[in-house]
Design an enzyme around this catalytic site. Structure first.
Site: not given
Ligand code: PGA
Length: 256
Positions: A10-12, A96, A98, A174, A214, A235
C-alpha cells in the site's frame, strides 16, 4: 490447504509518477523469479494506469487504495470502481484504518463499497483492526468480528470467495510496533472462525487473511509462518523495492 500467500504493498500518498514507475520497474525486476506468491501493488490513483502497464507482462497485480461508493456522478475529486478497473487494476483496498480515521468511513460504507467493487469485477482487500485502547480493554476479538460482520453484511459465500481480508491492528500501523506472531495468529483464527460460521468451511479455508502493521523483512518470516497468516499488507516497507521484494522472497521461501 490451498491458500496462496499474497503480499500487497500500500503505497499510500507517496510517489509521483516518475517515482512510481521507477519503483514498479524495480519491484518487477526483483521479483521475476517468484512463482508461488501473489504480489499486489497499490499506487496512488495518479499512477495506477502507468504502473498497471509497466507490470502488465509480470505476475504483479495492481490495486487502488480506496474508491467512491457511487458508480458515477457529480462527486468532484472522487474515483469510481469502473475507473479503477479501466486502468488495468484488479484489486482495491477498502476500509483501511486511515480511511476510517481521517475520512469517516464506517462498516456500513465499507459494506456498500465492497458490493460496488464486486459489481465492477474488482477484488477488495477489506481491512479491519482494533485500536490500542480496545486491545488493552481485551475486546479485540469482539471489535474485529463486529467490523467484519458489518463489512460483509448480505454477502454470499461466492462474494467472499473474491475478497482478501487484512487484519491490521491500528496501533501497529506505521508505528514500528508489530503484533507478535502469536497475537496476530490469535486474531486471524478468530476471523477464520467467524467466516466458517457465516459462510461455511470451504470459503473460510480458501480465504486469504493478510496481516498488516509494520511488516518488514526482519519480522516477515515469523508472522508468515503462522498457520492462519496468509500474507501481508505492507505500508512503509513497500516504498523501497529492496525491502518489499525481501518480504516477498521470504514468503516464497515458506511456500506452503
Ligand atoms: P505499515 O502500514 O506497514 O507502514 O505499518 C501498513 C498499512 O497501513 O497497510
Amino acid at each position: 490447504m490451498s491458500r496462496k500467500t499474497i503480499i500487497a504493498g500500500n503505497w499510500k500518498m507517496y510517489k509521483t509518477n516518475v517515482e512510481a514507475l521507477q519503483l514498479a520497474n524495480q519491484v518487477k525486476i526483483k521479483t521475476k523469479d517468484i512463482r508461488h506468491t501473489g504480489i499486489i501493488i497499490c499506487p496512488p490513483f495518479t499512477a495506477l494506469a502507468a504502473v498497471a502497464e509497466v507490470v502488465n507482462d509480470s505476475a504483479i497485480a495492481v490495486g487502488g487504495q480506496t474508491m467512491c461508493v457511487e458508480k458515477e456522478g457529480a462527486f468532484t475529486g472522487a474515483i469510481s470502481a469502473g475507473m479503477i478497473k479501466s486502468t488495468g487494476a484488479i484489486h482495491v483496498i477498502l476500509g483501511h484504518s486511515e480511511r476510517r480515521q481521517y475520512f469517516g468511513e464506517t462498516d456500513e460504507l465499507v459494506n456498500k463499497k465492497i458490493k460496488t467493487a464486486l459489481e465492477f469485477g474488482l477484488k477488495p482487500i477489506v481491512c479491519i483492526g482494533e485500536t490500542l485502547e480496545q486491545r488493552e480493554g481485551n475486546i479485540t476479538a469482539e471489535v474485529v468480528t463486529k467490523q467484519l460482520r458489518g463489512a460483509l453484511a448480505d454477502l454470499e459465500p461466492q462474494h467472499v470467495d473474491r475478497l482478501i481480508v487484512a487484519y491490521e491492528p491500528i496501533w501497529a500501523i506505521g508505528t514500528g510496533k508489530t503484533a507478535t506472531p502469536e497475537q496476530a495468529q490469535e486474531v486471524h483464527s478468530v476471523i477464520r472462525g467467524a467466516i466458517t460460521e457465516w459462510f461455511g468451511e470451504t470459503t473460510a479455508d480458501n480465504l486469504v487473511i493478510q496481516y498488516g502493521g509494520s511488516v518488514k523483512p526482519e519480522n516477515a518470516e515469523s508472522l508468515l509462518s503462522q498457520p492462519d497468516i496468509d500474507g501481508a499488507l505492507v505500508g512503509g516497507a513497500c516504498l523501497k523495492a529492496d525491502s518489499f521484494s525481501a518480504i516477498i522472497h521470504t514468503a516464497e521461501g515458506l511456500k506452503r
